[in-house]
Design an enzyme around this catalytic site. Structure first.
Site, PDB file in Angstrom:
ATOM      1  N   LYS A 223       0.832  -1.218   0.000  1.00 18.29           N
ATOM      2  CA  LYS A 223       0.000   0.000   0.000  1.00 18.29           C
ATOM      3  C   LYS A 223       0.851   1.246   0.000  1.00 18.29           C
ATOM      4  CE  LYS A 223      -4.333  -1.666   0.921  1.00 18.29           C
ATOM      5  NZ  LYS A 223      -5.542  -1.792   1.621  1.00 18.29           N
TER       6      LYS A 223
ATOM      7  N   LYS B  22      -4.164  -9.901  -7.061  1.00 21.16           N
ATOM      8  CA  LYS B  22      -5.389 -10.152  -6.300  1.00 21.16           C
ATOM      9  C   LYS B  22      -6.550  -9.314  -6.847  1.00 21.16           C
ATOM     10  CE  LYS B  22      -6.184  -8.077  -2.383  1.00 21.16           C
ATOM     11  NZ  LYS B  22      -6.324  -7.544  -1.029  1.00 21.16           N
TER      12      LYS B  22
ATOM     13  N   LYS C 290     -10.838  -4.475  -4.264  1.00 19.70           N
ATOM     14  CA  LYS C 290     -11.956  -3.542  -4.356  1.00 19.70           C
ATOM     15  C   LYS C 290     -11.496  -2.100  -4.519  1.00 19.70           C
ATOM     16  CE  LYS C 290     -13.123  -4.418   0.421  1.00 19.70           C
ATOM     17  NZ  LYS C 290     -11.958  -3.920   1.144  1.00 19.70           N
TER      18      LYS C 290
HETATM   19  P1  TYM Z   1     -10.334  -6.231   3.261  1.00 19.38           P
HETATM   20  O1  TYM Z   1     -11.396  -5.226   3.419  1.00 19.38           O
HETATM   21  O2  TYM Z   1      -9.187  -5.911   2.366  1.00 19.38           O
HETATM   22  O3  TYM Z   1     -10.932  -7.600   2.773  1.00 19.38           O
HETATM   23  C1  TYM Z   1     -12.022  -8.182   3.446  1.00 19.38           C
HETATM   24  C2  TYM Z   1     -11.923  -9.683   3.459  1.00 19.38           C
HETATM   25  O4  TYM Z   1     -11.977 -10.199   2.144  1.00 19.38           O
HETATM   26  C3  TYM Z   1     -10.828 -10.972   1.881  1.00 19.38           C
HETATM   27  N1  TYM Z   1     -10.450 -10.728   0.475  1.00 19.38           N
HETATM   28  C4  TYM Z   1     -10.244 -11.671  -0.416  1.00 19.38           C
HETATM   29  N2  TYM Z   1     -10.335 -13.009  -0.340  1.00 19.38           N
HETATM   30  C5  TYM Z   1     -10.073 -13.709  -1.461  1.00 19.38           C
HETATM   31  N3  TYM Z   1      -9.720 -13.152  -2.637  1.00 19.38           N
HETATM   32  C6  TYM Z   1      -9.617 -11.811  -2.757  1.00 19.38           C
HETATM   33  N4  TYM Z   1      -9.281 -11.272  -3.920  1.00 19.38           N
HETATM   34  C7  TYM Z   1      -9.896 -11.002  -1.610  1.00 19.38           C
HETATM   35  N5  TYM Z   1      -9.907  -9.673  -1.389  1.00 19.38           N
HETATM   36  C8  TYM Z   1     -10.254  -9.519  -0.096  1.00 19.38           C
HETATM   37  C9  TYM Z   1      -9.781 -10.472   2.861  1.00 19.38           C
HETATM   38  O5  TYM Z   1      -8.792 -11.440   3.119  1.00 19.38           O
HETATM   39  C10 TYM Z   1     -10.615 -10.180   4.068  1.00 19.38           C
HETATM   40  O6  TYM Z   1     -10.872 -11.350   4.813  1.00 19.38           O
HETATM   41  N6  TYM Z   1      -7.895  -5.535   7.511  1.00 19.38           N
HETATM   42  C11 TYM Z   1      -9.029  -6.199   6.915  1.00 19.38           C
HETATM   43  C12 TYM Z   1     -10.337  -5.787   7.552  1.00 19.38           C
HETATM   44  C13 TYM Z   1     -10.315  -5.966   9.022  1.00 19.38           C
HETATM   45  C14 TYM Z   1     -10.437  -7.209   9.720  1.00 19.38           C
HETATM   46  C15 TYM Z   1     -10.365  -6.855  11.105  1.00 19.38           C
HETATM   47  C16 TYM Z   1     -10.597  -8.538   9.338  1.00 19.38           C
HETATM   48  C17 TYM Z   1     -10.179  -4.983   9.919  1.00 19.38           C
HETATM   49  N7  TYM Z   1     -10.209  -5.501  11.183  1.00 19.38           N
HETATM   50  C18 TYM Z   1     -10.438  -7.832  12.087  1.00 19.38           C
HETATM   51  C19 TYM Z   1     -10.665  -9.507  10.332  1.00 19.38           C
HETATM   52  C20 TYM Z   1     -10.587  -9.153  11.692  1.00 19.38           C
HETATM   53  C21 TYM Z   1      -9.082  -5.826   5.449  1.00 19.38           C
HETATM   54  O7  TYM Z   1      -8.547  -4.830   5.047  1.00 19.38           O
HETATM   55  O8  TYM Z   1      -9.804  -6.664   4.698  1.00 19.38           O
END
Ligand code: TYM
Length: 336
Positions: A116, A198, A201
């Site tokens: 990032k 990957k 979003k």
């Molecule tokens: P984030 O918002 O980037 O993604 C949310 C969840 O979706 C999964 N994910 C994917 N899985 C498979 N293929 C992909 N292309 C893909 N893109 C996203 C991510 O692995 C995630 O599970 N830091 C976290 C949000 C967060 C969180 C937490 C999660 C904040 N606090 C506490 C668990 C527990 C994040 O940025 O996810």
């Protein structure tokens, strides 16, 4: 008869972009499938979203839309605690405490921070750097048993272990050490236009990211144009190394239909990518249709969504406060 205490599960998603098929297959789908077995807490991680500059209106819209999507994906608000992270002030408070128990070297090694900061070279802010300590706070506040995430978040959950163990090592057993849960199929969905990156979003305008709310014709077009590999084989076979595009489509197809890779290879034996791609698109469209329609219906009922996130915040705050109070006492803050 005594009721057996259910195990607790917690996870979140940043409303930093419209939800994609990646976040759905890597995360929400797996949450919904386990909603009955666990006591579940799911949130919209808006505090995390602002580590990258957001348009305020878009952030608000996406946060509410994400809540509607959680419900539409099968998370019943009566059985799951659904809330907005910024509504539960304990996250920011424990986040600060855990900043003081997270090491510079550890945070510097996080691959997501490196990625990032490379992408946002003009805004490498302190929040982007300390983000995993806030994520540790999100998790540890609720003492969950299981944290379901996609592959890319596993490193952050592992760091949560390190931070929790360090804290427990000094003050005794304050935090439960949770297990990450990474799905077998769908943990890393790749972009349809660049199968070595990957599906993300934040790059949701990109043709490689399939949005949950996109109309069927847009999704079909994306799948028909999906990059399959430049091999001459033109055969549906799972080979992640050499055929990442086909492997990604097979993963998506497997996740939405429940078929194994062997079954898919058999179904498409003797047929080329030209046949396979639209069938995957069709399966995705049909899988997402009820989710999209239900989300649209829910978004018309703002009062209902408001009642859900308000009740969710109240319940989450009650649980989070217990942990925060314990932490404050342990570190030596004077009681109010
Ligand atoms: P984030 O918002 O980037 O993604 C949310 C969840 O979706 C999964 N994910 C994917 N899985 C498979 N293929 C992909 N292309 C893909 N893109 C996203 C991510 O692995 C995630 O599970 N830091 C976290 C949000 C967060 C969180 C937490 C999660 C904040 N606090 C506490 C668990 C527990 C994040 O940025 O996810």
């Amino acid at each position: 008869m005594e009721e057996v205490q259910k195990k607790r599960m917690l996870s979140g998603i940043k409303p930093s972009g419209d939800l994609t098929l990646g976040s759905y297959l890597g995360a929400v789908k797996n949450w919904a499938e386990r909603a009955e077995q666990y006591d579940c807490f799911y949130f919209m991680a808006d505090l995390h979203a602002i580590t990258v500059r957001q348009n305020p209106q878009d952030l608000r819209r996406r946060t509410l839309e994400q809540l509607a999507q959680y419900i539409a994906c099968g998370l019943d608000p009566e059985k799951n605690t659904l809330f907005v992270q910024s509504h539960v002030h304990q996250h920011a408070e424990l986040g600060w405490v855990l900043d003081c128990y997270s090491m510079f070297g550890e945070l510097s090694r996080m691959t997501q921070f490196k990625d990032k900061s490379a992408k946002n070279a003009d805004n490498i802010n302190a929040g982007l750097f300390t983000y995993p300590a806030l994520m540790a706070a999100d998790i540890l506040l609720y003492q969950p048993d299981l944290v379901p995430v996609g592959e890319d978040q596993k490193q952050h959950v592992e760091l949560t272990h390190v931070i929790a163990r360090r804290f427990n090592g000094i003050y005794g057993d304050v935090f439960k050490i949770p297990e990450p849960f990474v799905p077998k199929v769908g943990a890393r969905i790749m972009s349809l236009t660049n199968p070595t990156a990957k599906m993300s979003k934040s790059e949701s305008e990109d043709a490689g990211s399939v949005l949950l709310m996109s109309p069927p014709e847009v999704i079909m077009k994306q799948f028909k144009r999906a990059i399959t590999d430049s091999d001459t084989e033109n055969c549906v076979r799972y080979d992640k190394e050499n055929k990442p595009g086909v492997a990604n489509l097979m993963t998506i197809y497997s996740a939405v239909t429940g078929q194994s890779y062997d079954q898919i290879e058999e179904e498409f034996a003797g047929q080329g990518y030209g046949k396979f791609k639209p069938v995957v698109g069709e399966a995705v469209v049909e899988h997402l249709r009820p989710i999209r329609e239900e989300t649209q219906r829910l978004l018309k009922d703002k009062a209902y969504l408001e009642s859900v996130y308000q009740a969710g915040a109240q319940k989450a705050s009650y649980v989070a406060e217990k942990t925060l109070r314990k932490v404050y006492k342990k570190v030596g803050f004077l009681a109010k």
